[in-house]
Design an enzyme around this catalytic site. Sequence first.
Site, PDB file in Angstrom:
ATOM      1  N   LYS A 161       0.887  -1.157   0.000  1.00 45.12           N
ATOM      2  CA  LYS A 161       0.000   0.000   0.000  1.00 45.12           C
ATOM      3  C   LYS A 161       0.931   1.215   0.000  1.00 45.12           C
ATOM      4  CE  LYS A 161      -3.901   2.032   2.600  1.00 45.12           C
ATOM      5  NZ  LYS A 161      -4.789   1.929   3.774  1.00 45.12           N
ATOM      6  N   SER A 193      -9.748   2.461   2.680  1.00 48.20           N
ATOM      7  CA  SER A 193      -8.792   3.138   1.839  1.00 48.20           C
ATOM      8  C   SER A 193      -7.822   2.216   1.097  1.00 48.20           C
ATOM      9  CB  SER A 193      -7.965   4.107   2.687  1.00 48.20           C
ATOM     10  OG  SER A 193      -7.166   3.402   3.621  1.00 48.20           O
ATOM     11  N   SER A 251     -10.315   0.195   6.773  1.00 50.07           N
ATOM     12  CA  SER A 251      -9.598   0.327   5.494  1.00 50.07           C
ATOM     13  C   SER A 251      -9.019  -0.962   4.928  1.00 50.07           C
ATOM     14  CB  SER A 251      -8.476   1.349   5.629  1.00 50.07           C
ATOM     15  OG  SER A 251      -8.996   2.650   5.581  1.00 50.07           O
TER      16      SER A 251
END
Lengths: 458, 95
Positions: free
Chosen positions: A66, A141, A165
């Site tokens: 990420k 996210s 997330s």
Amino acid sequence: MKIADSSTSAVSLVESSLKRIEETKDYNIFTYVDKNRALKKAKEIDEKIKRGETVGRLAGVPFALKANFLSKGRPADASAKILTEFISPIDSTTTEKLEAEGAICVGCVNLDAFAHGSSTENSYYGPTSNAFDKTRVAGGSSGGSAVAVALGCVEFATGSDTGGSIRQPAAFNGVFGIKPTYGTISRYGVVAMASSLDVIGFFTKAAEDLDILMSITAGQDPKDQTTLPDFYGKNDTPLNKKKIGFIKEFMESSALNPEIKASLESKLNEAKENGYEIVELSMPTLEYALAAYYIIQPAEVASNLSRYDGVRYGFRSSNVKSLDDLFANTRDEGFMRENKRRIMIGNFVLSSGFYDAYFLKAAKVRTLIIDEFNKAFESVDAILSPVSPNLAFKIGEKTSDPVLMYLEDVMSVPVNLAGIPAVAFPTGKSKDGLPLGLQLLGPRRSDKNLIKLAGKLA
Amino acid sequence: MEITDKDINHLADLSNTSLSSEEKEALKQDLGNILKYIGKLDELNTDGVEPTYQVFEMENVWRNDEIAAQDANREELLNLTKEEIENQIKVPKVL
């Protein structure tokens, strides 16, 4: 996970990962692809295998970071303009541990800028598409991480979970995701969002893989003083009551999509047939968790994001006459609208005259939520719950109304406020072919047993 | 709660962020809606409840008072800035 050995080369694993990344380009998953470095590392691993040397537990396994994870020599911009041009001089502890076991980072994946969002639409690079319907959101996210795993670009991806997330994008894309107990995995070298809530976790296609990744990355880190003394695989909270709970208020919520509700009921029935007692839990304070979260989280965001000023690293505004301009214009041009909303709400709830009414009140509600979970885990091993009330929604559907977007997190944030672990797992498809998923919540330090139980229920 | 022009300017100031007038208007609306939602907490009685600021179970985690090896050196860190002069970061004139 396919590990490199004498019959499967690391180079072939990395090459097929890179090929898949190329094929899925229009989903807007990767913000950076590290082709040459990945292939070079793969060759080194293959040579070691040829020489009969020991290679790690993740030898040759391609993975994605990420983009809020720092790794040396790679960009780490958290999909935020203000961090563009920032090439990390250090490795996050998680990246270092994974690479030491032979895992190969093939690139960085998209997120809502600074992990502020529930759809990956708040990214400087634009939205990532859902793995099953390009017109729908990836969730967020950690949207890029979930879609990269779902579409087979990588075997696993890292994520961070402040309010859902990891779990929500996992559910939206039909993969497994873990949000560990607060403090299990070091956050050193990961862009901070809300420090009393943030945790590091992973996305995989199988529950067993989550266990391997946790056993490698969990543990106390001198570089992160909020890591717990090692417990994973050593001192795990047992789950042996053979009782699974569900939350009455979530089950009866009018906001809950009927197909998700049906999936929850069917999984509870399956568990009953497999000898588990099903317990209805009333947890009335959870209705207030989202409001408490949207006070505590922005307050911590406002503090953590005060460091971005354009002076030491990243983007700097060119519209500058004074030092004050440099700060204010860099932040204006470098932050997304949602970043600004959160910073300003945070500064509001912390400001003199409002602190008691908002921040202190939320901190007290947090205590009530923790008490409710503690009480629940006296009577059950784990709680089966929806991750989000909705299936993956259309791109653009919720961007104009921040409160509507925040409501995505209504069933995921209680876990972060309480610091407990949760595992999201796929439970099938909706009639329109969208993934369905649920989450299993457990008491602190039950992570290993929770992964096992989620694997059984999936 | 309604957010006024004065509030938005004060919050922009606290947040060290310049904002266009168009963005100020949009944020006024958004922040007002968010505050209305979080005002929901008023329904809950929290008299006598201790606040929780963090869920980590430990306090005062100490390390030995020794210089640890650093992951990045001075040169690498200075390389991250836009303008550097004589090992210092250059910014616009302060005074």
